[in-house]
Design an enzyme around this catalytic site. Structure first.
Site, PDB file in Angstrom:
ATOM      1  N   TYR A 198      11.500  -8.922  11.882  1.00  0.00           N
ATOM      2  CA  TYR A 198      10.508  -9.824  12.482  1.00  0.00           C
ATOM      3  C   TYR A 198       9.167  -9.117  12.660  1.00  0.00           C
ATOM      4  O   TYR A 198       8.101  -9.684  12.384  1.00  0.00           O
ATOM      5  CB  TYR A 198      11.050 -10.313  13.816  1.00  0.00           C
ATOM      6  CG  TYR A 198      10.232 -11.371  14.521  1.00  0.00           C
ATOM      7  CD1 TYR A 198      10.110 -12.654  13.995  1.00  0.00           C
ATOM      8  CD2 TYR A 198       9.626 -11.088  15.743  1.00  0.00           C
ATOM      9  CE1 TYR A 198       9.382 -13.628  14.658  1.00  0.00           C
ATOM     10  CE2 TYR A 198       8.904 -12.057  16.420  1.00  0.00           C
ATOM     11  CZ  TYR A 198       8.785 -13.316  15.877  1.00  0.00           C
ATOM     12  OH  TYR A 198       8.067 -14.279  16.546  1.00  0.00           O
ATOM     13  N   LYS A 213       5.700 -10.367  10.892  1.00  0.00           N
ATOM     14  CA  LYS A 213       4.560 -10.813  11.694  1.00  0.00           C
ATOM     15  C   LYS A 213       3.352  -9.899  11.526  1.00  0.00           C
ATOM     16  O   LYS A 213       2.207 -10.369  11.533  1.00  0.00           O
ATOM     17  CB  LYS A 213       4.964 -10.905  13.158  1.00  0.00           C
ATOM     18  CG  LYS A 213       5.920 -12.062  13.453  1.00  0.00           C
ATOM     19  CD  LYS A 213       5.347 -13.405  13.036  1.00  0.00           C
ATOM     20  CE  LYS A 213       6.156 -14.585  13.549  1.00  0.00           C
ATOM     21  NZ  LYS A 213       5.612 -15.888  13.109  1.00  0.00           N
TER      22      LYS A 213
END
Length: 310
Positions: A155, A159
């Protein structure tokens, strides 16, 4: 309404933050293409927007592939005649520590968040450049991508990569009048609902009550609706001069994140050999090494929850 006549796509907008974004864009006058992997969830989202007088259609598909990206843009053009705004919100989580993270855990998150953002923005940019009237690209980042977070290798990579792409797109799309920005939301979601630290805020939100001021002000933690206003603003003509930025929002707080810049610069004639580094690194850089992860202040006594019994 600031977005009358505009058409928006919001990926991952069947529920939660994505639905809040889609609903606010519709309130401001935009027609919205809703997207979710679940047909009933997508239909419910469309119905809720229409119940408030907005216009919406659904595309049921998983974000990541070029085919889905093309379908989203095609739906906007087919149903509403054009495209003006893209919000890339779709995402999944596969949290686990590095040594337990499987290839599938990594690839799934990268595929939806990073590749999905890329494919959707690419298709939107093609259409917006063909129309020749500018446009708005708004990509959703995360504090994890800015600071890192335990158990979120996949993640964090996705991001952080999204913000890097946004900076590049701001350069590439400027001449076409298309802005590209990243929004870093901090809000009550299904993920934060499992964190004991946020329990008092999440419980208040679930009851429809105001969150305690500690969360809204001190932490910048709020509801999905607290984030939606920034999405609508960045989608509007009022934000035509804002591009290439990472903006954090949550609760009562709005933040402008800095771009990475050197903190300390040191020069050594002949270059930095191992011996030179071993001798001088701590002197030059030791006091300026950067922190990682986020740290939160202790909860006030009245907001603490008793520890669960064994």
């Amino acid at each position: 309404m600031s977005l009358n006549g505009k058409v928006a796509i919001v990926t991952g907008s069947g529920r939660g933050l994505g639905l809040a974004y889609a609903a606010e864009l519709a309130r401001q006058g935009a027609s919205v293409v809703v997207n979710d992997v679940d047909e009933q969830t997508a239909a419910s989202a469309v119905a809720s927007i229409e119940a408030e007088g907005g216009k919406a259609v659904a595309v049921v598909a998983a974000v990541g592939s070029t085919e889905t990206a093309k379908a989203l843009v095609a739906a906007a053009v087919e149903h509403f005649g054009r495209l003006d705004i893209l919000v890339t919100n779709a995402g999944v989580l596969r949290d686990t520590v590095l040594w337990k993270m499987s290839d599938d855990d990594f690839d799934t998150v990268i595929g939806v968040h990073l590749r999905g953002t890329f494919t959707c923005v690419r298709e939107a940019a093609i259409r917006l450049r063909e129309q020749g009237e500018g446009g708005r690209i708004i990509c959703i980042g995360s504090p994890t991508g800015q600071r890192g977070n335990f158990g979120q290798t996949n993640y964090a990579a996705a991001k952080a990569g999204i913000v890097g792409m946004v900076r590049t797109w701001a350069l590439e799309l400027k001449r076409a009048g298309i802005t590209a920005n990243a929004v870093i939301p901090v809000a009550a979601t299904a993920m934060t609902a499992t964190v004991p630290y946020f329990a008092a805020a999440v419980e208040a939100d679930a009851k429809g009550e105001p969150m305690p001021a500690f969360f809204r002000h001190d932490l910048g933690f709020g509801t999905s609706d607290d984030v939606a206003g920034l999405i609508a603003y960045l989608a509007s003509d009022a934000a035509a001069g804002v591009t290439g930025q990472a903006l954090g929002v949550g609760g009562d707080r709005l933040q402008l994140w800095s771009h990475p810049e050197p903190v300390v610069t040191a020069y050594r004639e002949g270059g930095w050999t191992y011996d030179a580094l071993a001798a001088d690194f701590d002197t030059e850089f030791g006091g300026e090494l950067q922190s990682v992860g986020e740290s939160f202040p202790a909860l006030p006594d009245d907001l603490q929850r008793p520890a669960a019994s064994a």
